[in-house]
Design a protein around this motif. Structure first.
Motif, PDB file in Angstrom:
ATOM      1  N   UNK A  77      48.524  18.398  41.736  1.00 54.70           N
ATOM      2  CA  UNK A  77      49.834  18.608  41.115  1.00 54.70           C
ATOM      3  C   UNK A  77      50.453  19.948  41.496  1.00 54.70           C
ATOM      4  N   UNK A  78      50.584  20.168  42.801  1.00 54.74           N
ATOM      5  CA  UNK A  78      51.136  21.443  43.269  1.00 54.74           C
ATOM      6  C   UNK A  78      52.597  21.342  43.712  1.00 54.74           C
ATOM      7  N   UNK A  79      53.109  20.141  43.847  1.00 57.89           N
ATOM      8  CA  UNK A  79      54.469  19.988  44.375  1.00 57.89           C
ATOM      9  C   UNK A  79      55.522  20.676  43.517  1.00 57.89           C
ATOM     10  N   UNK A  80      55.330  20.675  42.216  1.00 60.81           N
ATOM     11  CA  UNK A  80      56.286  21.321  41.315  1.00 60.81           C
ATOM     12  C   UNK A  80      55.659  22.478  40.537  1.00 60.81           C
ATOM     13  N   UNK A  81      54.413  22.780  40.836  1.00 58.60           N
ATOM     14  CA  UNK A  81      53.721  23.869  40.139  1.00 58.60           C
ATOM     15  C   UNK A  81      54.344  25.215  40.507  1.00 58.60           C
ATOM     16  N   UNK A  82      54.328  26.111  39.561  1.00 62.41           N
ATOM     17  CA  UNK A  82      54.853  27.455  39.803  1.00 62.41           C
ATOM     18  C   UNK A  82      53.834  28.272  40.591  1.00 62.41           C
ATOM     19  N   UNK A  83      54.250  28.744  41.751  1.00 64.49           N
ATOM     20  CA  UNK A  83      53.388  29.595  42.569  1.00 64.49           C
ATOM     21  C   UNK A  83      53.099  30.896  41.834  1.00 64.49           C
ATOM     22  N   UNK A  84      54.131  31.485  41.254  1.00 63.14           N
ATOM     23  CA  UNK A  84      53.947  32.744  40.523  1.00 63.14           C
ATOM     24  C   UNK A  84      52.954  32.570  39.394  1.00 63.14           C
ATOM     25  N   UNK A  85      53.121  31.519  38.619  1.00 54.44           N
ATOM     26  CA  UNK A  85      52.194  31.274  37.512  1.00 54.44           C
ATOM     27  C   UNK A  85      50.766  31.112  38.013  1.00 54.44           C
ATOM     28  N   UNK A  86      50.573  30.354  39.077  1.00 48.76           N
ATOM     29  CA  UNK A  86      49.229  30.130  39.607  1.00 48.76           C
ATOM     30  C   UNK A  86      48.571  31.442  40.013  1.00 48.76           C
ATOM     31  N   UNK A  87      49.284  32.281  40.737  1.00 47.34           N
ATOM     32  CA  UNK A  87      48.718  33.559  41.172  1.00 47.34           C
ATOM     33  C   UNK A  87      48.508  34.506  39.992  1.00 47.34           C
ATOM     34  N   UNK A  88      49.437  34.495  39.042  1.00 50.98           N
ATOM     35  CA  UNK A  88      49.276  35.335  37.848  1.00 50.98           C
ATOM     36  C   UNK A  88      48.050  34.909  37.044  1.00 50.98           C
ATOM     37  N   UNK A  89      47.893  33.621  36.821  1.00 43.84           N
ATOM     38  CA  UNK A  89      46.749  33.122  36.058  1.00 43.84           C
ATOM     39  C   UNK A  89      45.450  33.429  36.797  1.00 43.84           C
ATOM     40  N   UNK A  90      45.437  33.223  38.106  1.00 40.00           N
ATOM     41  CA  UNK A  90      44.240  33.524  38.905  1.00 40.00           C
ATOM     42  C   UNK A  90      43.862  34.996  38.737  1.00 40.00           C
ATOM     43  N   UNK A  91      44.834  35.892  38.854  1.00 39.10           N
ATOM     44  CA  UNK A  91      44.533  37.319  38.708  1.00 39.10           C
ATOM     45  C   UNK A  91      44.102  37.664  37.289  1.00 39.10           C
ATOM     46  N   UNK A  92      44.715  37.049  36.296  1.00 39.57           N
ATOM     47  CA  UNK A  92      44.301  37.272  34.898  1.00 39.57           C
ATOM     48  C   UNK A  92      42.863  36.820  34.682  1.00 39.57           C
ATOM     49  N   UNK A  93      42.511  35.665  35.227  1.00 35.99           N
ATOM     50  CA  UNK A  93      41.142  35.166  35.072  1.00 35.99           C
ATOM     51  C   UNK A  93      40.146  36.053  35.814  1.00 35.99           C
ATOM     52  N   UNK A  94      40.531  36.570  36.963  1.00 33.44           N
ATOM     53  CA  UNK A  94      39.660  37.502  37.683  1.00 33.44           C
ATOM     54  C   UNK A  94      39.440  38.762  36.852  1.00 33.44           C
ATOM     55  N   UNK A  95      40.505  39.297  36.273  1.00 34.04           N
ATOM     56  CA  UNK A  95      40.371  40.508  35.455  1.00 34.04           C
ATOM     57  C   UNK A  95      39.466  40.266  34.256  1.00 34.04           C
ATOM     58  N   UNK A  96      39.631  39.138  33.597  1.00 35.58           N
ATOM     59  CA  UNK A  96      38.755  38.799  32.468  1.00 35.58           C
ATOM     60  C   UNK A  96      37.317  38.652  32.942  1.00 35.58           C
ATOM     61  N   UNK A  97      37.123  37.984  34.082  1.00 36.75           N
ATOM     62  CA  UNK A  97      35.777  37.795  34.632  1.00 36.75           C
ATOM     63  C   UNK A  97      35.136  39.140  34.972  1.00 36.75           C
ATOM     64  N   UNK A  98      35.896  40.033  35.552  1.00 35.36           N
ATOM     65  CA  UNK A  98      35.369  41.361  35.875  1.00 35.36           C
ATOM     66  C   UNK A  98      34.892  42.085  34.618  1.00 35.36           C
ATOM     67  N   UNK A  99      35.691  42.031  33.565  1.00 32.89           N
ATOM     68  CA  UNK A  99      35.338  42.713  32.319  1.00 32.89           C
ATOM     69  C   UNK A  99      34.086  42.108  31.699  1.00 32.89           C
ATOM     70  N   UNK A 100      34.009  40.801  31.667  1.00 33.37           N
ATOM     71  CA  UNK A 100      32.824  40.133  31.118  1.00 33.37           C
ATOM     72  C   UNK A 100      31.605  40.476  31.944  1.00 33.37           C
ATOM     73  N   UNK A 101      31.738  40.397  33.247  1.00 29.91           N
ATOM     74  CA  UNK A 101      30.618  40.673  34.152  1.00 29.91           C
ATOM     75  C   UNK A 101      30.131  42.108  34.012  1.00 29.91           C
ATOM     76  N   UNK A 102      31.057  43.042  33.903  1.00 32.71           N
ATOM     77  CA  UNK A 102      30.680  44.455  33.784  1.00 32.71           C
ATOM     78  C   UNK A 102      29.923  44.741  32.489  1.00 32.71           C
ATOM     79  N   UNK A 103      30.158  43.936  31.471  1.00 30.51           N
ATOM     80  CA  UNK A 103      29.545  44.164  30.166  1.00 30.51           C
ATOM     81  C   UNK A 103      28.197  43.461  29.992  1.00 30.51           C
ATOM     82  N   UNK A 104      27.801  42.660  30.963  1.00 30.44           N
ATOM     83  CA  UNK A 104      26.582  41.854  30.815  1.00 30.44           C
ATOM     84  C   UNK A 104      25.526  42.258  31.842  1.00 30.44           C
TER      85      UNK A 104
END
Length: 150
Positions: A77-104
């Motif tokens: 479902x990428x034909x109408x998906x927001x590119x900005x949203x996808x990249x923003x969410x990906x970066x947000x999830x990476x940041x959350x993953x980094x924080x979780x990983x650093x704490x464990x």
């Protein structure tokens, strides 16, 4: 070392997508595959979320991109998906993953469908997941504009 390899692979996917238009990011590989660079970014946002936030940190979160309805929605479902949203969410999830990983510690244990997974296992799995999909991204990028390499 594991964290550095994971960061390298995250950056590699970003490089493969850099400088492309929304239409180019949506371009599918070849029938019958639904794979595109945008689909890969959406997929990796979901993977980051599940492995770090759900499995390792125990958060109860919904799946991204309507994957409860269709497990391949991130790709299909990428034909109408927001590119900005996808990249923003990906970066947000990476940041959350980094924080979780650093704490464990590496021997911290999470649960994936009743199976114990250590933090170390998750890092290795994430490296493998990105490595496999970065190979796909390399082929997609070459098809789009001929760019190859890291």
């Amino acid at each position: 070392m594991l964290t550095n390899w994971l960061e390298w692979h995250r950056a590699t996917l970003a490089v493969k997508c850099a400088g492309l238009t929304d239409e180019q990011l949506r371009l599918r590989s070849a029938e019958p595959s639904a794979m595109s660079l945008l689909g890969l970014v959406r997929h990796m946002a979901h993977v980051e979320r599940v492995w770090f936030r759900v499995v390792l940190d125990g958060e109860a979160l919904p799946k991204l991109w309507d994957k409860d309805r269709d497990n391949d929605a991130d790709f299909k479902e990428v034909d109408t998906a927001s590119v900005k949203e996808a990249f923003d969410v990906w970066q947000e999830e990476i940041e959350r993953a980094r924080a979780i990983s650093a704490a464990k510690p590496l021997d911290a244990v999470g649960d994936r469908k009743g199976r114990e997974c250590t933090h170390r296992y998750i890092l290795v799995h994430m490296i493998e997941e990105y490595a496999r999909h970065n190979g796909h991204a390399d082929l997609l990028r070459e098809r789009i504009d001929g760019v190859t390499g890291e």
